[in-house]
Design a protein around this motif. Structure first.
Motif, short mmCIF file in Angstrom:
data_model
loop_
_atom_site.label_atom_id
_atom_site.label_comp_id
_atom_site.label_asym_id
_atom_site.label_seq_id
_atom_site.Cartn_x
_atom_site.Cartn_y
_atom_site.Cartn_z
N LYS A 19 24.71 5.03 15.05
CA LYS A 19 25.34 4.29 16.16
C LYS A 19 24.79 4.75 17.51
O LYS A 19 24.50 3.94 18.38
N LYS A 20 24.68 6.07 17.69
CA LYS A 20 24.19 6.61 18.96
C LYS A 20 22.73 6.20 19.19
O LYS A 20 22.37 5.81 20.30
N ALA A 21 21.92 6.27 18.16
CA ALA A 21 20.51 5.91 18.29
C ALA A 21 20.36 4.42 18.57
O ALA A 21 19.49 4.01 19.34
N HIS A 22 21.19 3.60 17.94
CA HIS A 22 21.12 2.16 18.18
C HIS A 22 21.45 1.84 19.64
O HIS A 22 20.80 0.98 20.25
N LEU A 23 22.43 2.52 20.20
CA LEU A 23 22.80 2.28 21.60
C LEU A 23 21.75 2.76 22.59
O LEU A 23 21.56 2.18 23.65
N LYS A 24 21.05 3.83 22.24
CA LYS A 24 20.12 4.47 23.17
C LYS A 24 18.65 4.26 22.81
O LYS A 24 17.78 4.88 23.40
N LYS A 25 18.34 3.39 21.86
CA LYS A 25 16.97 3.26 21.38
C LYS A 25 16.00 2.81 22.46
O LYS A 25 14.81 3.11 22.39
N THR A 132 20.68 14.95 18.74
CA THR A 132 21.63 14.43 19.72
C THR A 132 21.30 14.95 21.12
O THR A 132 21.39 14.21 22.10
N PHE A 133 20.87 16.20 21.20
CA PHE A 133 20.45 16.75 22.48
C PHE A 133 19.30 15.93 23.07
O PHE A 133 19.31 15.61 24.25
N TYR A 134 18.32 15.59 22.24
CA TYR A 134 17.19 14.81 22.74
C TYR A 134 17.57 13.37 23.08
O TYR A 134 17.02 12.80 24.02
N ILE A 135 18.49 12.81 22.35
CA ILE A 135 18.96 11.46 22.72
C ILE A 135 19.62 11.52 24.10
O ILE A 135 19.36 10.68 24.96
N LYS A 136 20.45 12.53 24.30
CA LYS A 136 21.12 12.67 25.60
C LYS A 136 20.13 13.01 26.70
O LYS A 136 20.24 12.53 27.82
N LYS A 137 19.13 13.82 26.38
CA LYS A 137 18.11 14.19 27.36
C LYS A 137 17.32 12.97 27.81
O LYS A 137 17.04 12.81 29.00
#
Length: 190
Positions: A19-25, A132-137
């Motif tokens: 879900k997080k990756a889909h939102l931030k892809k 998750t750290f890299y997605i947020k970064k």
């Protein structure tokens, strides 16, 4: 109890990542997306293959096929946000991880199973944290970074649950008293 706890944690964080990756892809590059998916696919499939091996000791052929099938579903969920090529990467990674996890679990003596499962859970949680750290970064370049503390608390809570389950299971079932008897558990055909 530890197996169920580990399975629920892997399932919950796999869905969370998807879900997080889909939102931030859109903020994550193709190369970084593939690396994230490969890392999570491998740790997820190793952990799931190991868990399944504890449920089916001595049945390596059936266990391997079952682990590959279950991990393929997880691989699809993990790779889906980044497209078909990344799903293919994820599926090939889970194929290898599922086989390795199954083989590792079948070869372990009973007195090492809890230690190995807790270790794999911690490695899995470490990979989730890292990804998750890299997605947020990557997202922080576009917007303000929010949600770090609740995620870290959830991660810490997961580690506490795994540790508590492991200690409880070790004390309650008193696994590891006789290594020779534990190895008899792994003999094929008897």
């Amino acid at each position: 109890m530890l197996l169920m706890t580990s399975f629920m944690i892997v399932l919950a964080y796999t869905i969370y990542f998807s879900k997080k990756a889909h939102l931030k892809k859109d903020h994550i590059g193709v190369g970084l997306g593939k690396c994230m998916v490969m890392m999570l696919s491998m740790t997820t499939s190793l952990t799931l293959g190991l868990m399944l091996s504890f449920l089916m000791p001595g049945k390596l052929a059936v266990l391997t096929v079952l682990a590959i099938a279950i991990c393929a579903v997880a691989g699809f969920i993990i790779g889906r946000p980044f497209g078909l090529r990344t799903v293919m990467e994820s599926l090939s990674t889970t194929l290898m991880g599922a086989m390795m996890g199954a083989m590792l679990g079948v070869m372990l003596p009973l007195d090492s199973q809890t230690f190995m499962l807790v270790s794999m859970d911690l490695i899995y949680l470490g990979s989730i944290f890292f990804v998750t750290f890299y997605i947020k970064k990557e997202d922080v370049k576009e917007t303000k970074w929010r949600g770090g503390v609740p995620f870290l608390l959830t991660l810490l809570f997961s580690i506490i649950i795994i540790g508590t389950s492991a200690v409880w299971e070790r004390v309650y079932f008193k696994v590891g008293g006789d290594s020779k008897m534990d190895m008899q558990h792994h003999k094929h055909g008897g």
